[in-house]
Design an enzyme around this catalytic site. Structure first.
Site, PDB file in Angstrom:
ATOM      1  N   LYS A   1      -3.941  58.585 -40.709  1.00 25.50           N
ATOM      2  CA  LYS A   1      -4.309  59.883 -40.254  1.00 25.50           C
ATOM      3  C   LYS A   1      -5.458  60.034 -39.312  1.00 25.50           C
ATOM      4  O   LYS A   1      -5.731  60.653 -38.368  1.00 25.50           O
ATOM      5  CB  LYS A   1      -4.669  60.734 -41.494  1.00 25.50           C
ATOM      6  CG  LYS A   1      -3.323  61.102 -42.008  1.00 25.50           C
ATOM      7  CD  LYS A   1      -3.829  62.363 -43.074  1.00 25.50           C
ATOM      8  CE  LYS A   1      -3.306  61.654 -44.515  1.00 25.50           C
ATOM      9  NZ  LYS A   1      -4.437  61.087 -45.084  1.00 25.50           N
TER      10      LYS A   1
ATOM     11  N   LYS B   1      -2.325  49.707 -39.059  1.00 25.88           N
ATOM     12  CA  LYS B   1      -1.360  50.662 -39.873  1.00 25.88           C
ATOM     13  C   LYS B   1      -1.378  52.179 -39.246  1.00 25.88           C
ATOM     14  O   LYS B   1      -2.429  52.346 -38.562  1.00 25.88           O
ATOM     15  CB  LYS B   1      -1.616  50.813 -41.286  1.00 25.88           C
ATOM     16  CG  LYS B   1      -2.977  51.575 -41.634  1.00 25.88           C
ATOM     17  CD  LYS B   1      -2.906  51.795 -43.000  1.00 25.88           C
ATOM     18  CE  LYS B   1      -3.826  53.015 -43.625  1.00 25.88           C
ATOM     19  NZ  LYS B   1      -3.323  54.363 -43.433  1.00 25.88           N
TER      20      LYS B   1
ATOM     21  N   LYS C   1     -14.483  50.151 -43.144  1.00 26.66           N
ATOM     22  CA  LYS C   1     -14.877  51.662 -43.054  1.00 26.66           C
ATOM     23  C   LYS C   1     -16.322  51.553 -42.535  1.00 26.66           C
ATOM     24  O   LYS C   1     -16.957  52.265 -41.687  1.00 26.66           O
ATOM     25  CB  LYS C   1     -14.758  52.448 -44.344  1.00 26.66           C
ATOM     26  CG  LYS C   1     -13.251  52.857 -44.455  1.00 26.66           C
ATOM     27  CD  LYS C   1     -12.987  54.272 -44.040  1.00 26.66           C
ATOM     28  CE  LYS C   1     -11.342  54.257 -43.703  1.00 26.66           C
ATOM     29  NZ  LYS C   1     -10.587  54.210 -44.729  1.00 26.66           N
TER      30      LYS C   1
END
Ligand code: ATP
Ligand code: MG
Length: 353
Positions: free
Chosen positions: A221, A218, A135
């Site tokens: 969202k 993966k 992140k």
């Protein structure tokens, strides 16, 4: 102080020795961030397990709106986003009569436990967490403290209810390790056998990772590579037909490259074992036609999702119901959280002299 904390130790020794709460049902906790609509990864990795666990466990499922601020600091409407997940939870089969369903920010007790856990969480170990590093790489201008302490907030979410099983996808394994570490550390520092060590749980017996349709990583969202539960049949067909493939196998029984393995992973969860076997044999004898596989996969996904999609539309339009369920869930979750928090306060020593 010793006499103050003694009763707590006794209560928990009695019941923790078998990891079973007083009502004889193990406690289960899990949550999902309101960062977009639920997708196949959330569904097969987490929510299908939630639904199946409801009858056999003391289940608490929440919507992790505080967690969403680590990557989405200026949500358009954070409350509405939470209600979107709530409607989708219900459409998938979560039942407020069986499970406690709540919005994370309605249970402020979690924050106090988060603070205590943070006091015993170390910079080095938090910086080493893979999802933090990923992140931080993705949003270099917003490497905030919430991102760094994501594992402690997640541990607080779980430990506040003294949960033992946590149904999550494979991507959460490291965060779960951290949660166990923080539980152990708390017990060691304060010399109590208080928090049980929560375990990841999947009824399939293994952590699931649903891949994105873009051939790498993966489904997520925040990745823009999803098939959503709210997608209609035409959208699903279009997305599946566009999934990345290669030029096909050149030798019998060869290993599948990642992009092809991804399609088979989707077949494994969305299609029947016979369908999987059929295309696996076609792969192995080099007669596979990706177009056929994709068409079949798309239809199987459409059929799985269609009834859920209908219910999402229904629940989404009933704001009064969603509000009532969220309020009742929060009330139940707060009772459970307040009990743990008051015991933790006593263990640390925050008692009247
Ligand atoms: P975001 O991209 O905003 O982080 P997400 O899709 O990763 O969203 P989360 O809210 O972080 O969703 O995770 C909710 C649950 O869904 C977790 O239990 C997580 O392990 C599971 N999950 C998310 N993506 C997948 C996936 N691709 N395969 C299996 N499980 C998944
Ligand atoms: Mg995620």
């Amino acid at each position: 102080m010793q006499t103050e904390i003694q009763p707590i130790q006794n209560i928990n020794n009695a019941n923790h020795s078998q990891n079973i709460p007083l009502d004889n049902m193990e406690t289960v906790v899990s949550g999902i961030r309101p960062t977009g609509n639920l997708h196949l990864g959330n569904y097969f990795g987490a929510v299908t397990n939630f639904v199946k666990m409801q009858d056999d466990y003391n289940c608490l499922f929440f919507i992790a709106d505080w967690h969403s601020l680590t990557t989405h600091p200026k949500p358009e409407d954070i409350r509405k986003s939470a209600y979107t997940i709530l409607a989708e939870y219900l459409a998938c089969g979560l039942d407020p009569e069986k499970s406690t369903i709540y919005i994370q920010s309605d249970v402020k007790e979690v924050l106090e436990l988060y603070l205590y856990l943070n006091m015993n969480a170390y910079l080095g170990e938090l910086e080493r967490v893979t999802s933090f590093k990923e992140k931080a790489r993705k949003q270099p201008d917003n490497v905030n403290a919430g991102l760094l302490t994501y594992p402690t907030l997640m541990a607080a979410d779980i430990l506040i209810h003294k949960a033992i099983k946590v149904p999550v996808g494979k991507d959460q394994e490291q965060n779960m390790e951290m949660a166990r570490k923080f539980a152990r550390r708390f017990n060691n520092i304060y010399g109590v056998e208080y928090f049980p060590e929560p375990q990841s749980y999947s009824l399939a017996g293994k952590g699931i990772k649903i891949p994105g349709l873009d051939g790498s990583g993966k489904m997520g969202k925040s990745e823009g590579n999803c098939i959503y539960l709210i997608d209609d049949a035409a959208t699903i067909r279009k997305k599946v037909m566009k999934a990345v493939t290669d030029s096909g196998p050149t030798e019998p029984n060869s290993q599948k490259p990642e992009v092809i393995q991804n399609l088979f992973t989707l077949l494994e969860v969305a299609s029947t074992p016979d369908t999987y076997k059929y295309f696996d044999e076609k792969w192995n004898d080099c007669s596979i036609r990706y177009g056929d596989l994709k068409k079949q996969l798309a239809e199987d996904i459409v059929n799985k999702i269609a009834p859920i999609r209908e219910k999402i539309v229904e629940y989404s339009s009933n704001t009064a119901l969603l509000k009532r369920i969220a309020e009742e869930g929060a009330e139940k979750a707060r009772i459970s959280a307040a009990k743990t928090l008051s015991e933790v306060q006593k263990i640390i020593g925050f008692t009247n002299i």
